[in-house]
Motif scaffolding. Sequence first.
Motif, PDB file in Angstrom:
ATOM      1  N   ASP A 256      -6.891  -6.870  12.961  1.00  0.00           N
ATOM      2  CA  ASP A 256      -7.439  -5.831  12.073  1.00  0.00           C
ATOM      3  C   ASP A 256      -8.681  -6.325  11.323  1.00  0.00           C
ATOM      4  O   ASP A 256      -9.589  -5.549  11.037  1.00  0.00           O
ATOM      5  CB  ASP A 256      -6.380  -5.381  11.044  1.00  0.00           C
TER       6      ASP A 256
ATOM      7  N   THR B 212      -2.722   6.823   6.642  1.00  0.00           N
ATOM      8  CA  THR B 212      -3.593   6.900   7.827  1.00  0.00           C
ATOM      9  C   THR B 212      -3.127   5.961   8.941  1.00  0.00           C
ATOM     10  O   THR B 212      -3.410   6.192  10.109  1.00  0.00           O
ATOM     11  CB  THR B 212      -5.067   6.609   7.481  1.00  0.00           C
ATOM     12  N   GLY B 213      -2.389   4.901   8.573  1.00  0.00           N
ATOM     13  CA  GLY B 213      -1.842   4.003   9.609  1.00  0.00           C
ATOM     14  C   GLY B 213      -0.911   4.765  10.541  1.00  0.00           C
ATOM     15  O   GLY B 213      -0.847   4.501  11.743  1.00  0.00           O
ATOM     16  N   ALA B 214      -0.172   5.752   9.965  1.00  0.00           N
ATOM     17  CA  ALA B 214       0.755   6.542  10.782  1.00  0.00           C
ATOM     18  C   ALA B 214      -0.004   7.320  11.859  1.00  0.00           C
ATOM     19  O   ALA B 214       0.538   7.610  12.933  1.00  0.00           O
ATOM     20  CB  ALA B 214       1.553   7.489   9.893  1.00  0.00           C
TER      21      ALA B 214
ATOM     22  N   ARG C 225       7.410   3.387  13.824  1.00  0.00           N
ATOM     23  CA  ARG C 225       7.586   2.152  13.035  1.00  0.00           C
ATOM     24  C   ARG C 225       8.237   1.056  13.868  1.00  0.00           C
ATOM     25  O   ARG C 225       8.455  -0.042  13.373  1.00  0.00           O
ATOM     26  CB  ARG C 225       8.488   2.391  11.812  1.00  0.00           C
TER      27      ARG C 225
ATOM     28  N   LYS D 177       0.804  -1.232   0.000  1.00  0.00           N
ATOM     29  CA  LYS D 177       0.000   0.000   0.000  1.00  0.00           C
ATOM     30  C   LYS D 177       0.833   1.277   0.000  1.00  0.00           C
ATOM     31  O   LYS D 177       0.608   2.156  -0.809  1.00  0.00           O
ATOM     32  CB  LYS D 177      -0.905   0.079   1.244  1.00  0.00           C
TER      33      LYS D 177
ATOM     34  N   ALA E 287      -6.162   0.855  17.529  1.00  0.00           N
ATOM     35  CA  ALA E 287      -7.006   1.099  16.345  1.00  0.00           C
ATOM     36  C   ALA E 287      -8.379   0.440  16.462  1.00  0.00           C
ATOM     37  O   ALA E 287      -9.257   0.698  15.641  1.00  0.00           O
ATOM     38  CB  ALA E 287      -6.296   0.592  15.085  1.00  0.00           C
TER      39      ALA E 287
ATOM     40  N   VAL F 195      -0.406  -1.229  18.273  1.00  0.00           N
ATOM     41  CA  VAL F 195      -1.270  -0.347  17.468  1.00  0.00           C
ATOM     42  C   VAL F 195      -2.633  -0.951  17.118  1.00  0.00           C
ATOM     43  O   VAL F 195      -3.642  -0.239  17.064  1.00  0.00           O
ATOM     44  CB  VAL F 195      -0.521   0.155  16.199  1.00  0.00           C
ATOM     45  N   SER F 196      -2.694  -2.270  16.926  1.00  0.00           N
ATOM     46  CA  SER F 196      -3.997  -2.858  16.560  1.00  0.00           C
ATOM     47  C   SER F 196      -5.017  -2.669  17.677  1.00  0.00           C
ATOM     48  O   SER F 196      -6.200  -2.430  17.403  1.00  0.00           O
ATOM     49  CB  SER F 196      -3.860  -4.340  16.242  1.00  0.00           C
TER      50      SER F 196
ATOM     51  N   ARG G 128     -11.849  -7.226  14.213  1.00  0.00           N
ATOM     52  CA  ARG G 128     -12.356  -6.279  15.209  1.00  0.00           C
ATOM     53  C   ARG G 128     -13.788  -5.850  14.834  1.00  0.00           C
ATOM     54  O   ARG G 128     -14.190  -5.926  13.663  1.00  0.00           O
ATOM     55  CB  ARG G 128     -11.423  -5.068  15.328  1.00  0.00           C
TER      56      ARG G 128
ATOM     57  N   TYR H 149      -2.783   6.228  13.474  1.00  0.00           N
ATOM     58  CA  TYR H 149      -3.050   5.277  14.571  1.00  0.00           C
ATOM     59  C   TYR H 149      -1.757   4.984  15.333  1.00  0.00           C
ATOM     60  O   TYR H 149      -1.750   4.822  16.551  1.00  0.00           O
ATOM     61  CB  TYR H 149      -3.685   3.988  14.012  1.00  0.00           C
TER      62      TYR H 149
ATOM     63  N   ASP I  84      -9.724   1.141   6.133  1.00  0.00           N
ATOM     64  CA  ASP I  84     -11.159   1.411   6.041  1.00  0.00           C
ATOM     65  C   ASP I  84     -11.451   2.628   5.160  1.00  0.00           C
ATOM     66  O   ASP I  84     -12.480   3.261   5.297  1.00  0.00           O
ATOM     67  CB  ASP I  84     -11.705   1.689   7.451  1.00  0.00           C
ATOM     68  N   ILE I  85     -10.511   2.981   4.286  1.00  0.00           N
ATOM     69  CA  ILE I  85     -10.690   4.219   3.515  1.00  0.00           C
ATOM     70  C   ILE I  85     -11.870   4.069   2.541  1.00  0.00           C
ATOM     71  O   ILE I  85     -12.762   4.915   2.495  1.00  0.00           O
ATOM     72  CB  ILE I  85      -9.398   4.622   2.755  1.00  0.00           C
TER      73      ILE I  85
ATOM     74  N   ARG J  17     -11.108   5.912  16.460  1.00  0.00           N
ATOM     75  CA  ARG J  17     -11.395   5.852  15.025  1.00  0.00           C
ATOM     76  C   ARG J  17     -12.238   7.057  14.591  1.00  0.00           C
ATOM     77  O   ARG J  17     -11.969   7.678  13.561  1.00  0.00           O
ATOM     78  CB  ARG J  17     -12.125   4.558  14.658  1.00  0.00           C
TER      79      ARG J  17
HETATM   80  O1   DC Z   1      -0.675   0.494   7.776  1.00  0.00           O
HETATM   81  P1   DC Z   1      -0.022   0.363   9.164  1.00  0.00           P
HETATM   82  O2   DC Z   1       0.598  -0.989   9.381  1.00  0.00           O
HETATM   83  O3   DC Z   1       0.927   1.465   9.462  1.00  0.00           O
HETATM   84  O4   DC Z   1      -1.249   0.494  10.185  1.00  0.00           O
HETATM   85  C1   DC Z   1      -1.042   0.453  11.568  1.00  0.00           C
HETATM   86  C2   DC Z   1      -2.274  -0.097  12.250  1.00  0.00           C
HETATM   87  O5   DC Z   1      -3.340   0.839  12.193  1.00  0.00           O
HETATM   88  C3   DC Z   1      -2.793  -1.416  11.696  1.00  0.00           C
HETATM   89  O6   DC Z   1      -2.730  -2.411  12.691  1.00  0.00           O
HETATM   90  C4   DC Z   1      -4.228  -1.160  11.333  1.00  0.00           C
HETATM   91  C5   DC Z   1      -4.540   0.211  11.821  1.00  0.00           C
HETATM   92  N1   DC Z   1      -5.204   1.033  10.809  1.00  0.00           N
HETATM   93  C6   DC Z   1      -6.568   1.109  10.837  1.00  0.00           C
HETATM   94  O7   DC Z   1      -7.192   0.440  11.650  1.00  0.00           O
HETATM   95  N2   DC Z   1      -7.228   1.917   9.962  1.00  0.00           N
HETATM   96  C7   DC Z   1      -6.556   2.624   9.057  1.00  0.00           C
HETATM   97  N3   DC Z   1      -7.230   3.410   8.211  1.00  0.00           N
HETATM   98  C8   DC Z   1      -5.141   2.546   8.992  1.00  0.00           C
HETATM   99  C9   DC Z   1      -4.495   1.722   9.883  1.00  0.00           C
END
Ligand code: DC
Length: 225
Positions: free
Chosen positions: A181, A38-40, A91, A20, A103, A99-100, A184, A42, A132-133, A109
């Motif tokens: 992920d 967007t993961g950054a 990271r 991605k 999130a 992080v999960s 949930r 969370y 979830d975009i 959220r």
């Molecule tokens: O893409 P990543 O590995 O950096 O994401 C980190 C965590 O954030 C991953 O466990 C899932 C969560 N996440 C999420 O729930 N929704 C998003 N839009 C992006 C990431």
Amino acid sequence: MTDEQGLVVVAIDGPAGSGKSTVAQRLAAASGLEYLDTGAMYRAVTFVALAKGIDPEDEESLAQIATNMTLSMEPGGAIVVDGVDATTQIRGPEVSRAVSAVASVAEVRTELVSRQREWARRRGGGVLEGRDIGSVVFPEAKLKVYLTASPEVRASRRAREVTDLDYDTVASDLARRDALDSNRTNDPLVRADGAQVLDTSDLSVDEVVDELLTLLNSDSSNEQR
Ligand code: DC
């Protein structure tokens, strides 16, 4: 074609290691749109929580962090949270493991989704990558993509990115995170309705980006007819 707000959004979702980030950044550069990881976001909440010694189960405190943190995501990739450069730590293995859980908190959220929508509104759109975009943040996105790859390929990609962990550790962390992920209750990772599904296991980055550019451009030409 733009959505009802006149935004040009490309939504890229998929599990960790599906390609991605690389693909989204390249697609953004090639299409003149800005890019949001967007993961950054969370990860940033998780970083602050760990730094403050907050229990990842303490949902109220996590929601407060998400609401109150000052987050700056610079175009070069630097992430500054509450004035602290957290680019490297977000990271790291501690944040990756926690992080999960963070999130999965509904209030976290809600706050981050609202920041993501605002980010795109200010720019007229963008390439956003996450989980979830296409399903939640921008279900009307111009292009929705679900990237995937075999678990082995994804683990090898991640193992190459991190130098301090061996393949088996990376593979089991990834499997654990995939399960959290995807299972949930709040906005799990899903293939959004209408998303183009691409398995990147045997494709080069160039091949994936070319395919997405073709889809993006063919969508625009549809609208002009
Ligand atoms: O893409 P990543 O590995 O950096 O994401 C980190 C965590 O954030 C991953 O466990 C899932 C969560 N996440 C999420 O729930 N929704 C998003 N839009 C992006 C990431």
